[in-house]
Design a protein around this motif. Structure first.
Motif, short mmCIF file in Angstrom:
data_model
loop_
_atom_site.label_atom_id
_atom_site.label_comp_id
_atom_site.label_asym_id
_atom_site.label_seq_id
_atom_site.Cartn_x
_atom_site.Cartn_y
_atom_site.Cartn_z
N UNK A 177 -2.77 10.43 -23.03
CA UNK A 177 -3.68 11.58 -23.07
C UNK A 177 -2.93 12.84 -22.67
N UNK A 178 -1.98 13.24 -23.50
CA UNK A 178 -1.18 14.42 -23.20
C UNK A 178 -1.52 15.52 -24.18
N UNK A 179 -1.34 16.79 -23.78
CA UNK A 179 -1.72 17.89 -24.69
C UNK A 179 -0.97 17.85 -26.01
N UNK A 180 0.24 17.22 -26.01
CA UNK A 180 1.00 17.18 -27.27
C UNK A 180 0.52 16.08 -28.20
N UNK A 181 -0.29 15.13 -27.68
CA UNK A 181 -0.62 13.97 -28.49
C UNK A 181 -1.20 14.33 -29.86
N UNK A 182 -2.18 15.26 -29.94
CA UNK A 182 -2.75 15.54 -31.26
C UNK A 182 -1.71 15.96 -32.30
N UNK A 183 -0.69 16.72 -31.85
CA UNK A 183 0.35 17.13 -32.80
C UNK A 183 1.25 15.97 -33.17
N UNK A 184 1.54 15.08 -32.19
CA UNK A 184 2.36 13.91 -32.49
C UNK A 184 1.61 13.02 -33.47
N UNK A 236 2.07 13.99 -36.90
CA UNK A 236 3.37 13.55 -37.44
C UNK A 236 3.33 12.08 -37.82
N UNK A 237 2.59 11.27 -37.05
CA UNK A 237 2.45 9.85 -37.40
C UNK A 237 1.79 9.72 -38.78
N UNK A 238 0.76 10.52 -39.01
CA UNK A 238 0.05 10.46 -40.30
C UNK A 238 1.00 10.78 -41.45
N UNK A 239 1.84 11.81 -41.22
CA UNK A 239 2.79 12.23 -42.24
C UNK A 239 3.84 11.14 -42.46
N UNK A 266 8.94 15.42 -33.94
CA UNK A 266 8.37 15.18 -32.61
C UNK A 266 9.23 15.82 -31.53
N UNK A 267 10.56 15.73 -31.70
CA UNK A 267 11.45 16.36 -30.72
C UNK A 267 11.18 17.86 -30.63
N UNK A 268 10.84 18.46 -31.78
CA UNK A 268 10.54 19.88 -31.79
C UNK A 268 9.23 20.18 -31.04
N UNK A 269 8.27 19.25 -31.17
CA UNK A 269 6.96 19.47 -30.53
C UNK A 269 7.05 19.29 -29.01
N UNK A 270 7.69 18.18 -28.58
CA UNK A 270 7.65 17.86 -27.15
C UNK A 270 8.90 18.33 -26.41
N UNK A 271 9.89 18.81 -27.17
CA UNK A 271 11.14 19.24 -26.55
C UNK A 271 12.16 18.12 -26.59
N UNK A 272 13.40 18.42 -26.97
CA UNK A 272 14.37 17.35 -27.20
C UNK A 272 14.78 16.64 -25.91
N UNK A 319 -6.68 10.55 -43.50
CA UNK A 319 -7.43 9.64 -42.63
C UNK A 319 -7.66 10.26 -41.26
N UNK A 320 -6.97 11.35 -40.97
CA UNK A 320 -7.08 11.94 -39.63
C UNK A 320 -6.53 10.98 -38.59
N UNK A 321 -7.17 10.99 -37.45
CA UNK A 321 -6.72 10.20 -36.31
C UNK A 321 -6.70 8.69 -36.63
N UNK A 322 -7.50 8.26 -37.60
CA UNK A 322 -7.58 6.82 -37.91
C UNK A 322 -6.22 6.22 -38.25
N UNK A 323 -5.36 6.99 -38.91
CA UNK A 323 -4.06 6.44 -39.29
C UNK A 323 -3.31 5.96 -38.04
N UNK A 324 -3.34 6.76 -37.00
CA UNK A 324 -2.66 6.37 -35.76
C UNK A 324 -3.45 5.28 -35.03
#
Lengths: 307, 445
Positions: free
Chosen positions: B392-399, B402-405, B428-434, B195-200
């Motif tokens: 609107x943070x640079x990490x959002x697309x990666x987070x 993870x939501x989709x997964x 998510x902790x790995x993406x944004x830092x623990x 679904x891409x971004x739609x899931x979130x």
């Protein structure tokens, strides 16, 4: 040539040389420099960027998207260049040569065939890209409509996930399109090469009782072998470095389609200029290696000229 | 001899033209305002806005308005900014506001909007969406909302047009009774990576915020990776798929929106989560036309878990750009007057009617042309006050990936909500830092 004329001549030569120096060569050191920085187009790094050493290059090794794009680049170049365009080109080159020998109706057909292949070759990447996009479109695409007549499909030709033998479906589709587009080069090379083989050799083996296939196997292929490395390299590097054609067909939806596309997406769509430049430098190095190989493998018919 | 004269003549001419071409724009720049637009149709609306602004401030009549429509607005803007010749006004995705502001591309208009009567008409979330670290950098021209579509003709009893569930339980019980009455997959909800971004955006985030949760804690500047609200949402998904209320293909099929919207059109589904624009497909003449759509398709707000409503919005905005790095714009006052005229009550309403999008100003519904469109004005008046926006943070697309997964693992019943959530928290902790996560349920230990 008097002195004035010589000055004018030098001026004429100087202009393109300067343009080349300024707009092409001078930018290369910039690109290399940026590849060692964390420059970006958005966020704080748009102005607060600096030297980061080998960080971008280290990141490359652990970036699954980059590795994926490398894998796709090599699979694409090997299968398109070495397998598809090379042998298909050889085969069509053979047909053309035969057609020329025989003349008549067969000659006309081969002239037509040559025309079609060369037309595909000289079609601009943009036009050819859209053409194949129309061919592969999932709904309403020519290929799926044709398959639909037999109750097959519709197939998602440009699907980037899954696939067969670990190669995404989209890559197969791109390879079919590229073989279509790029075969004319090897075809022209080989048919010209075949023309250069002296007739007497064929007459000699005919007397020895060789059939058509044996003629190709024992005379044509060995006598053309001097061309193989050069043609292979040209085809390989041509496919490896392709951008416009692939960009239109799949680039916008598939960042990992090949290294060039990934570099562009990283720099101009994700706006990480430093990292994008690092990918471009790696691509440039690979290409430079091709260039050196190419100089080594100049096509010269040593057997025939007796060198 | 004559030939050399000719050569010298040509050289001098070329030189002169080059020098002049550098001088002309510099001379003209003092009296022009440049507007860089993404959508060429905006130019017509700009001309109206310029006309209105000039009536209020006759000094604007001395300015030449120049429109730029490059094929790639972002890259063209970066190049012009780099040459210290950025446009005065630029079109920007609200999601890009913080990263552009931090790049020093945008001019701070906080004081200007506070002195402007239109600002209060934007709902709080849509005021926040154009801010970076508390400062305002843009004004929304257009927005969107997420809602639930209903097949009113298939609801089990005559509810009229007024059924609006007030909790998830009411939504589920309606789905259950439809299932009992023989409907195959009564409910369709975005779930899974395809679904891409739609899931979130269309489902997970509205539900999360409707359960009192958040994805990102603005005050602490940290990502929330586990909370009771997360568990509530995941249990909701699990219930839907365990009880067979939704099509089990939806989380995994390649083009899931075709499946879900197709089920809705064919009457196999009566409750569909989707963006407000999906109405364009269902209405008469649309690509997935529902028979007698005006009567048979209904719209409701996404209910919160135990009351309230929730939705998510994004949208495009106009911003004033700096001329170059640390070079302020030449005419910020005039540029703001123009943007304010574009984003006036009437301007916003006209933009929404012409582009068939949701007007971000609440008072747009008082403009007759917009009020006539019952659907869009309902979106503005009834749905928009409950809206939220993505961090609107640079990490959002990666987070978001993870939501989709996360949703897929639960929707395919491959993991329990708790198992899936602890995988998610780790990723998510790995993406944004623990150090940048809030783990309310202690799943990371």
């Amino acid at each position: 040539m008097n002195r004035r004329e010589r000055i004018v001549l030098i001026l004429f030569l100087l202009t393109p040389l300067l343009a080349y120096l300024i707009f092409r060569l001078a930018l290369v050191p910039y690109g290399i420099y940026y590849s060692f920085t964390d420059m970006a187009y958005v966020g704080r790094k748009a102005w607060d960027w600096g030297f980061v050493g080998w960080q971008n290059y280290q990141h490359l090794l652990s970036d699954p998207d980059f590795l994926e794009s490398c894998k796709n680049s090599f699979i694409y170049a090997v299968l398109c260049g070495l397998v598809g365009q090379f042998w298909l080109g050889f085969f069509i080159g053979m047909l053309i040569w035969e057609g020329k020998l025989k003349g008549g109706m067969r000659g006309w057909i081969t002239t037509l065939l040559t025309g079609v292949a060369i037309a595909a070759w000289v079609t601009t990447d943009t036009a050819a890209g859209f053409e194949w996009f129309a061919m592969f479109a999932k709904s309403g695409g020519m290929l799926n409509r044709f398959l639909g007549l037999f109750g097959v499909g519709p197939i998602e030709w440009l699907r980037t996930a899954g696939g067969w033998l670990g190669i995404p479906t989209a890559l197969y589709a791109l390879m079919i399109a590229n073989v279509w587009k790029g075969t004319a080069f090897s075809m022209v090379m080989f048919s010209t090469g075949m023309e250069g083989i002296p007739r007497e050799i064929y007459d000699a083996v005919k007397i020895d009782g060789a059939n058509r296939w044996q003629e190709y196997f024992y005379i044509t292929i060995p006598l053309l072998r001097y061309m193989f490395p050069f043609v292979l390299l040209m085809l390989f590097s041509g496919s490896f470095n392709q951008f416009g054609f692939l960009w239109i067909l799949a680039g916008r939806t598939w960042p990992q389609a090949n290294i060039g596309i990934y570099s562009y997406i990283v720099a101009f769509s994700r706006f990480q200029i430093g990292y994008g430049a690092a990918i471009a430098v790696v691509l440039g190095l690979i290409y430079l290696a091709f260039g050196f190989l190419q100089r080594k493998l100049r096509a010269e018919p040593e057997i025939i000229t007796g060198k | 001899m004559k030939k050399t004269h000719l050569w010298w003549g040509i050289t001098v001419m070329v030189g002169l033209i080059t020098v002049l071409s550098f001088l002309i724009p510099a001379y003209a720049a003092s009296q022009k305002i440049t507007i860089m637009v993404k959508d060429k149709d905006d130019i017509g609306r700009w001309q109206v806005a310029v006309e209105r602004a000039s009536q209020a401030d006759p000094a604007l009549k001395d300015f030449t308005i120049v429109y730029e429509t490059p094929p790639d607005v972002n890259v063209a803007f970066f190049a012009e900014f780099g040459a210290n010749d950025a446009p005065d006004i630029v079109s920007i995705d609200s999601f890009e506001v913080p990263s552009w502001a931090e790049a020093k591309y945008l001019y701070d208009i906080t004081n200007k909007v506070e002195a402007w009567d239109g600002w209060a008409q934007y709902p709080t979330s849509l005021q926040e969406i154009v801010k970076d670290r508390g400062r305002v950098y843009a004004l929304l021209k257009q927005t969107d909302v997420r809602i639930i579509f209903l097949r009113k003709d298939l609801l089990p009893y005559a509810l009229g047009s007024q059924w609006q569930p007030l909790s998830w339980e009411e939504l589920l019980s309606m789905a259950r009774s439809l299932k009992a009455a023989g409907m195959k997959y009564p409910l369709a909800i975005q779930s899974g990576p395809n679904w891409g971004e739609s899931t979130a955006m269309q489902a997970f985030l509205p539900l999360l915020y409707g359960a009192g949760g958040v994805l990102y804690d603005q005050e602490k500047g940290k990502w929330v990776v586990s909370s009771n609200a997360y568990m509530d949402v995941l249990n909701f998904y699990e219930t839907i798929y365990k009880e067979g209320l939704a099509n089990p293909d939806v989380p995994t099929v390649a083009s899931p929106w075709m499946t879900a919207r197709g089920d809705f059109q064919a009457g196999r589904t009566a409750i569909l989560f989707d963006g407000q624009w999906a109405w364009g497909a269902f209405k008469s003449g649309g690509s997935l036309e529902v028979p007698n759509a005006d009567c048979n398709v209904g719209f409701i707000k996404i209910p919160g878990k135990n009351g309230g409503f929730s939705t998510f919005s994004g949208g495009f905005a106009w911003a004033i750009a700096n001329k170059g790095l640390d070079i302020p714009p030449a005419h910020p006052k005039e540029a703001f007057e123009l943007i304010a005229a574009y984003c006036s009550q009437k301007g916003i309403a006209e933009h929404a009617v012409e582009t068939n999008s949701v007007a971000p100003r609440l008072d747009a519904v008082k403009v007759p042309e917009y009020a006539q469109n019952k659907y869009l004005s309902w979106c503005t008046a009834e749905v928009l006050p409950y809206t939220h926006y993505r961090p609107a943070l640079p990490e959002y697309p990666q987070v978001s990936e993870q939501i989709r997964l996360l949703v897929k693992q639960v929707a395919t019943l491959q993991m329990t909500p708790k198992e899936a959530l602890s995988e998610y928290a780790k990723a998510v902790a790995k993406i944004v830092g623990s150090d940048n996560v809030i783990d309310e349920l202690g799943l990371l230990k």
